[in-house]
Design a protein around this motif. Structure first.
Motif, PDB file in Angstrom:
ATOM      1  N   THR A   1       6.004   3.846  -0.156  1.00 22.62           N
ATOM      2  CA  THR A   1       5.275   2.647   0.255  1.00 22.62           C
ATOM      3  C   THR A   1       3.902   2.571  -0.410  1.00 22.62           C
ATOM      4  O   THR A   1       3.427   1.478  -0.731  1.00 22.62           O
ATOM      5  CB  THR A   1       5.140   2.571   1.786  1.00 22.62           C
ATOM      6  N   ASP A   2       3.285   3.714  -0.658  1.00 26.05           N
ATOM      7  CA  ASP A   2       2.017   3.710  -1.394  1.00 26.05           C
ATOM      8  C   ASP A   2       2.218   3.162  -2.807  1.00 26.05           C
ATOM      9  O   ASP A   2       1.359   2.435  -3.331  1.00 26.05           O
ATOM     10  CB  ASP A   2       1.436   5.122  -1.474  1.00 26.05           C
TER      11      ASP A   2
ATOM     12  N   LEU B   1       2.527  -0.597  -2.594  1.00 22.11           N
ATOM     13  CA  LEU B   1       1.199  -1.176  -2.414  1.00 22.11           C
ATOM     14  C   LEU B   1       0.396  -1.109  -3.707  1.00 22.11           C
ATOM     15  O   LEU B   1      -0.375  -2.030  -4.027  1.00 22.11           O
ATOM     16  CB  LEU B   1       0.461  -0.452  -1.291  1.00 22.11           C
ATOM     17  N   CYS B   2       0.580  -0.051  -4.459  1.00 27.96           N
ATOM     18  CA  CYS B   2      -0.082   0.074  -5.761  1.00 27.96           C
ATOM     19  C   CYS B   2       0.360  -1.039  -6.698  1.00 27.96           C
ATOM     20  O   CYS B   2      -0.463  -1.622  -7.416  1.00 27.96           O
ATOM     21  CB  CYS B   2       0.231   1.439  -6.363  1.00 27.96           C
TER      22      CYS B   2
ATOM     23  N   GLN C   1       1.111  -3.934  -5.949  1.00 25.94           N
ATOM     24  CA  GLN C   1       0.465  -5.174  -5.533  1.00 25.94           C
ATOM     25  C   GLN C   1      -0.995  -5.239  -5.990  1.00 25.94           C
ATOM     26  O   GLN C   1      -1.633  -6.277  -5.841  1.00 25.94           O
ATOM     27  CB  GLN C   1       0.557  -5.314  -4.014  1.00 25.94           C
ATOM     28  N   LYS C   2      -1.478  -4.137  -6.565  1.00 30.35           N
ATOM     29  CA  LYS C   2      -2.860  -4.111  -7.066  1.00 30.35           C
ATOM     30  C   LYS C   2      -2.924  -4.116  -8.590  1.00 30.35           C
ATOM     31  O   LYS C   2      -4.005  -4.237  -9.161  1.00 30.35           O
ATOM     32  CB  LYS C   2      -3.584  -2.882  -6.521  1.00 30.35           C
TER      33      LYS C   2
ATOM     34  N   CYS D   1       2.578   3.398 -11.319  1.00 30.70           N
ATOM     35  CA  CYS D   1       1.936   3.818 -10.070  1.00 30.70           C
ATOM     36  C   CYS D   1       2.173   5.287  -9.736  1.00 30.70           C
ATOM     37  O   CYS D   1       1.948   5.713  -8.596  1.00 30.70           O
ATOM     38  CB  CYS D   1       2.414   2.929  -8.922  1.00 30.70           C
TER      39      CYS D   1
ATOM     40  N   SER E   1       7.224  -1.006   7.623  1.00 31.34           N
ATOM     41  CA  SER E   1       6.710  -1.894   8.674  1.00 31.34           C
ATOM     42  C   SER E   1       7.872  -2.293   9.588  1.00 31.34           C
ATOM     43  O   SER E   1       8.969  -1.743   9.480  1.00 31.34           O
ATOM     44  CB  SER E   1       5.983  -3.110   8.101  1.00 31.34           C
TER      45      SER E   1
ATOM     46  N   PRO F   1       2.732   0.006   7.095  1.00 27.50           N
ATOM     47  CA  PRO F   1       2.004  -0.031   5.821  1.00 27.50           C
ATOM     48  C   PRO F   1       1.871  -1.418   5.205  1.00 27.50           C
ATOM     49  O   PRO F   1       0.984  -1.644   4.378  1.00 27.50           O
ATOM     50  CB  PRO F   1       2.826   0.895   4.914  1.00 27.50           C
ATOM     51  N   PHE F   2       2.733  -2.361   5.606  1.00 25.28           N
ATOM     52  CA  PHE F   2       2.668  -3.704   5.031  1.00 25.28           C
ATOM     53  C   PHE F   2       2.132  -4.743   6.022  1.00 25.28           C
ATOM     54  O   PHE F   2       2.376  -5.939   5.872  1.00 25.28           O
ATOM     55  CB  PHE F   2       4.044  -4.117   4.504  1.00 25.28           C
TER      56      PHE F   2
ATOM     57  N   MET G   1       0.240  -8.203   5.072  1.00 31.70           N
ATOM     58  CA  MET G   1       0.503  -8.407   3.648  1.00 31.70           C
ATOM     59  C   MET G   1       0.584  -9.902   3.348  1.00 31.70           C
ATOM     60  O   MET G   1       1.223 -10.657   4.067  1.00 31.70           O
ATOM     61  CB  MET G   1       1.818  -7.719   3.257  1.00 31.70           C
TER      62      MET G   1
ATOM     63  N   PRO H   1       9.621  -5.762   1.225  1.00 30.11           N
ATOM     64  CA  PRO H   1       9.847  -4.442   0.630  1.00 30.11           C
ATOM     65  C   PRO H   1      11.217  -3.846   0.939  1.00 30.11           C
ATOM     66  O   PRO H   1      11.636  -2.897   0.264  1.00 30.11           O
ATOM     67  CB  PRO H   1       8.729  -3.594   1.237  1.00 30.11           C
TER      68      PRO H   1
END
Length: 373
Positions: free
Chosen positions: A52-53, A56-57, A59-60, A116, A163, A195-196, A199, A297
């Protein structure tokens, strides 16, 4: 009541019979160097968080699609969503569905690793020829958790989950599909845990009530920020993603039968979900969105299970099934559609160069080297 899109009725018109090729053997791909895709519940909490990290990465990370043509694409995660939108009218309810999504998953896990830092990369004999492999991308084994999605490690809202349910929305409606009514789920609002939580989604949503599939409908690639919505639905998961249906899918006699059970339950019943639609409709409108569903996700894990079952089915009769194809390169396989062949090229836009269907028919050949638990 909300009507099912007619996309839930797959029209299997015409077919391409089982295409046979000599077995492709790559000595470098074997039990000692295959990447292993595991069920989410088999991963440790740390492994789940690592995944999940990495999402999220993504998304950056900066997008690669041009903003002027794709105004809703705001990051690398969105590149994958927009690519799915762009080819939706070719890759669903067609002969491209299974091979295209197999390669899409591989592109996703490769991007997680390369961009990532997700997991390690297995050594290659000749990196210029073979695809690289990553490890530990996961899948969602639907029957394990069908009776209680909210208690599953996928959707329990913990820090190591994907989530969970959305906030309760009293405006959510049940769905009518043919003679079957699907009751509403237990959420229907924005996801506020795991984690989401909170979002922001940038693309879609697309209407389920489409009647024409000749072009990408509004909102196309417009920028439309909105929350991540979920509504866990045990009625759908227990009725359309149970062990009985999975066993029937694996018992399919040929590729046409396999595709039919994938999209209909009972087989040949119009307007009723199969295991593919069942997974999409069991957790809410974000994953239900035919075009923009990769914004949830859970999408990649759901399609990991589909790829796993297709691979198992292929392996049970290598000669007749490994290169078996059926359908066209157009959604709903319309009369006059061009039948797919092993040489048909699949398009992935900015994600990858065109790939032939032939390259995506074997998880341990053609450049892939992975297996499932």
């Amino acid at each position: 009541m909300v009507a099912f899109s007619s996309l839930l009725v797959a029209l299997w018109v015409g077919s391409v019979g089982a295409s046979l090729l000599p077995d492709l053997e790559f000595e470098w791909c074997g039990p000692n160097n295959q990447a292993t895709r595991k069920e989410w519940g088999e991963l440790t909490s740390a492994e789940r968080i690592e995944y999940t990290d990495a999402v999220l990465c993504m998304q950056k990370q900066p997008q690669r699609l041009p903003r002027e043509e794709f105004p809703g694409v705001r990051n690398r995660f969105d590149d994958f969503v927009a690519t799915h939108i762009n080819y939706t009218l070719n890759i669903h309810y067609s002969g491209l569905f299974l091979p295209w999504h197999r390669h899409f998953l591989w592109l996703w896990e490769t991007a997680l690793q390369d961009e990532c830092g997700y997991n390690g990369q297995l050594p290659l004999v000749n990196p210029s020829v073979y695809f690289s492999q990553t490890d530990n991308i996961s899948y969602w084994n639907w029957p394990y958790w069908a009776n209680n999605l909210a208690a599953s490690p996928l959707f329990d809202c913990s820090a190591s989950s994907l989530s969970g349910d959305g906030e309760y929305n009293p405006e959510e409606q049940s769905i009518q599909g043919g003679s079957v009514t699907l009751p509403r789920g237990t959420g229907g609002g924005c996801v506020r845990c795991g984690p989401f939580k909170d979002m922001e989604l940038h693309l879609g949503p697309f209407s389920r009530a489409l009647t024409s599939f000749t072009e990408i409908p509004a909102p196309a690639f417009d920028y439309n920020p909105h929350c991540f919505n979920r509504s866990l639905n045990n009625f759908v998961s227990t009725n359309y993603n149970n062990e009985t249906i999975v066993d029937r899918l694996l018992a399919s006699t040929d590729i046409i039968d396999f595709q039919t059970v994938m999209n209909h339950w009972p087989p040949n019943a119009e307007g009723v979900l199969g295991v593919h639609g069942g997974g999409h409709f069991s957790i809410g409108v974000t994953l239900q969105d035919l075009f923009a569903s990769p914004q949830d996700p859970a999408f990649m894990l759901h399609h990991g299970m589909i790829d796993r079952l297709w691979g198992q089915w292929q392996t049970r009769d290598e000669r007749r099934r490994r290169f078996a194809l059926n359908g066209t390169s157009t959604i709903l396989d319309p009369p006059g559609g061009i039948p797919v062949t092993l040489d048909t090229e699949m398009q992935f836009g900015v994600l990858d160069r065109p790939r032939s269907i032939r390259d995506s028919m074997d998880p341990t050949g053609g450049g892939y080297c992975y297996s499932y638990t």
